[in-house]
Design a protein around this motif. Structure first.
Motif, PDB file in Angstrom:
ATOM      1  N   ASP A   1     -79.070-144.616 -38.467  1.00 56.33           N
ATOM      2  CA  ASP A   1     -79.819-143.487 -39.203  1.00 56.33           C
ATOM      3  C   ASP A   1     -78.961-142.401 -39.767  1.00 56.33           C
ATOM      4  OD1 ASP A   1     -81.759-141.896 -39.990  1.00 56.33           O
ATOM      5  OD2 ASP A   1     -83.230-142.153 -38.167  1.00 56.33           O
TER       6      ASP A   1
ATOM      7  N   THR B   1     -82.057-133.655 -30.867  1.00 56.74           N
ATOM      8  CA  THR B   1     -83.064-134.083 -31.674  1.00 56.74           C
ATOM      9  C   THR B   1     -82.710-135.666 -31.689  1.00 56.74           C
ATOM     10  OG1 THR B   1     -83.826-132.459 -32.846  1.00 56.74           O
ATOM     11  CG2 THR B   1     -84.183-134.489 -33.834  1.00 56.74           C
TER      12      THR B   1
ATOM     13  N   VAL C   1     -84.567-139.257 -30.775  1.00 54.56           N
ATOM     14  CA  VAL C   1     -85.095-140.306 -31.616  1.00 54.56           C
ATOM     15  C   VAL C   1     -84.282-141.708 -30.976  1.00 54.56           C
ATOM     16  CG1 VAL C   1     -84.249-141.344 -33.865  1.00 54.56           C
ATOM     17  CG2 VAL C   1     -84.988-139.094 -33.684  1.00 54.56           C
TER      18      VAL C   1
END
Length: 424
Positions: free
Chosen positions: A370, A409, A413
Motif C-alpha cells: 500500500d 493508522t 490498516v
C-alpha cells in the motif's frame, strides 16, 4: 559552576564531573531499572531528596524541584561529533553509556525486565506480612492515613516488623526502621506479587533516606490488574491510589515514581495523571505524558479543584473523606518553549529512531502492498521539516504527533487486512 548558563530554558555546560562532583552525590546516588541515575541536584543545592535524574543512555538530565533540564556536556559533544561524521547520532548515543558509568557497579539484573527475565515471585512473603496486619501498628497507621482496614487487606497491605524486611546484607536488615513498615505489593497484570514496597511507619521523625524502600530486582505496579481498564488513574504513591480507590475509583494504580510505568502492561486507552500539587511542573511526568501520546493514549490531568487546596489526594481524603474527579481537564498548558536548533534536531532524530524500532516491519509491509500510506508518512515528515525551517516550536511538536498518528493508522490498516486473511 561559572560555566553553567541557561539558554532557551535549557542548562548548558553542566558536565558529568559537575554532577558527580557535587559533595552530596559522591556516595549518594541510585540507578533504577530504566537506566536513570537519581542524585541530589547540584544546581539548586538539593539535600532533602534525590530529585535530579540523569539518563544513563543519552545524557539528558532534569530536576523536578527546580525545573532545570538539558543534556550533559559529554553527551552533547558526542552527538555533535557524530553529526560531523554524518552518522546516526541518536542510535549510537543511546546505545552507549557515558564514561562515568564505566567505573561504577551496574548490575544487568537491574535491567532484567527489558531482557524478558522472569520476575521474582514474592507471594509467600506478602502473605506472611498480610497475616501480621490485623491489630498491628501498621493497621493503626493506615487508618490514620484514612484507609479502612477492609480496603487495606483487599489490596494486599501487610506489616513487616523492624528486623524482618527480606532485603538483607551480611545478615542485617537493609533500611532498618524501629517501628517496621507498611508493606504494599507490586503486582503484574495477573495480580502476582513481583516485588514489595515498604513504607516506614511514622510521620515527621522518619529520616528521608529510610522512608521508602523496595526489594532488589524488577518492580511492578500497585494494583496492576487495573491497567486492563479502558481508563486508569495514575498516581506516584500507593496511598494516593488507595485514597482514590476508597472514593470509588477502583481503576487507580501507583507506579512508584515517574519511571515506573510499564508500557507493555498498559491496555488502557485513557490515562489520567494524578500528581501531587507540588509536582505539577515535573519534567519527568511531562515526558511520560508525551510518550503516552506517542503511543496513541488519551492523556488528562486531574483538575486543581479536586485537591481542595491540599498537596496530594491522600491529604484530601484524610481531611474531607471526599474525592470527586468530575470532568477531566486537558493536559496542563505549558509556556511556549523558545526554538533550540540543537535540541530539536536531537529530538527529531530520536523520534525517527523510535519509529524505526516500533514500526519498521509495518512500514516495510506498506511499501510493498500500500504505497499510498508511505506517501502519507512522507507528507508528515515534510511538515515536521517545515516547522524546523521556520523554527515554530508549537508546530514542530504538533506535527511530530501527527506523524506518529499516521504510523498508528498504518498499523490499523495492517490489522484489518490481516483479519481478512489476505494482504493483496
Amino acid at each position: 559552576m561559572s560555566n553553567w548558563r541557561t539558554q532557551n530554558g535549557y542548562y548548558k555546560g553542566l558536565s558529568e564531573a559537575d554532577i558527580f562532583g557535587y559533595p552530596r552525590n559522591q556516595f549518594n546516588y541510585k540507578i533504577n531499572r530504566a537506566g536513570w541515575v537519581r542524585l541530589y541536584c547540584p544546581v539548586h543545592g538539593g539535600d532533602r531528596s534525590l530529585s535530579f535524574a540523569l539518563n544513563a543512555e543519552n545524557g539528558f538530565f532534569s530536576c523536578w524541584q527546580c525545573g532545570v533540564q538539558g543534556f550533559t556536556v559529554e553527551a552533547t559533544e558526542k552527538w555533535k561529533e557524530e553529526q560531523r561524521q554524518n552518522k546516526k547520532g541518536p542510535k549510537d548515543l543511546r546505545s552507549s553509556r557515558p564514561s562515568f558509568m564505566l567505573n561504577k557497579t551496574y548490575s544487568k539484573e537491574s535491567l532484567a525486565w527489558k531482557q524478558g527475565t522472569d520476575f521474582t515471585d514474592w507471594s509467600h512473603a506478602a502473605e506472611v506480612f498480610q497475616f501480621r496486619f490485623d491489630g498491628s501498628i501498621a493497621e493503626r497507621y493506615v487508618k490514620w492515613r484514612g484507609i479502612s482496614p477492609e480496603v487495606a487487606k483487599k489490596y494486599g497491605l501487610g506489616f513487616c516488623p523492624p528486623n524482618e524486611w527480606p532485603n538483607k546484607k551480611n545478615g542485617k536488615t537493609v533500611m532498618f526502621w524501629k517501628r517496621g513498615r507498611v508493606v504494599f505489593p507490586h503486582s503484574d497484570l495477573d495480580g502476582r506479587v513481583v516485588n514489595l514496597y515498604g513504607r516506614a511507619i511514622g510521620v515527621d521523625d522518619v529520616p528521608v533516606k529510610l522512608k521508602h524502600t523496595h526489594l532488589p530486582g524488577p518492580r511492578g505496579i500497585f494494583n496492576a490488574p487495573a491497567c486492563q481498564e479502558d481508563t486508569i488513574f495514575i498516581c506516584e504513591g500507593p496511598f494516593d491510589a488507595l485514597s482514590l480507590i476508597s472514593a470509588g475509583y477502583t481503576n487507580s494504580i501507583a507506579i512508584f515514581g515517574a519511571n515506573g510505568l510499564r508500557w507493555e502492561w498498559l491496555k488502557s486507552k485513557t490515562l489520567v495523571f494524578c500528581l501531587d500539587q507540588d509536582a505539577t511542573g515535573s519534567r519527568a511526568w511531562k515526558e511520560l505524558a508525551m510518550e503516552a501520546k506517542l503511543r496513541g493514549k488519551q492523556v488528562y490531568w486531574l483538575d486543581e479543584e479536586v485537591y481542595q487546596g491540599c498537596k496530594d489526594l491522600n491529604e484530601v481524603w484524610v481531611n474531607t473523606g471526599f474525592i470527586k474527579v468530575g470532568s477531566l481537564g486537558d493536559e496542563q498548558k505549558q509556556e511556549p518553549i523558545p526554538w533550540d536548533d540543537e535540541l530539536n534536531q536531537m529530538e527529531y532524530e530520536m523520534t525517527i529512531d523510535f519509529f524505526k524500532k516500533e514500526y519498521g516491519d509495518i512500514e516495510k509491509w506498506a511499501q510493498q502492498f500500500d504505497p499510498e500510506l508511505i506517501d502519507v508518512l512522507a507528507t508528515c515528515e515534510k511538515r515536521v521539516k517545515l516547522a524546523m525551517r521556520i523554527k515554530d516550536t508549537e508546530m514542530f511538536r504538533q506535527q511530530l504527533l501527527e506523524w506518529n498518528h499516521a504510523y498508528k493508522t498504518i498499523v490499523q490498516v495492517y490489522k484489518e487486512v490481516a483479519a481478512g486473511g489476505s494482504s493483496e
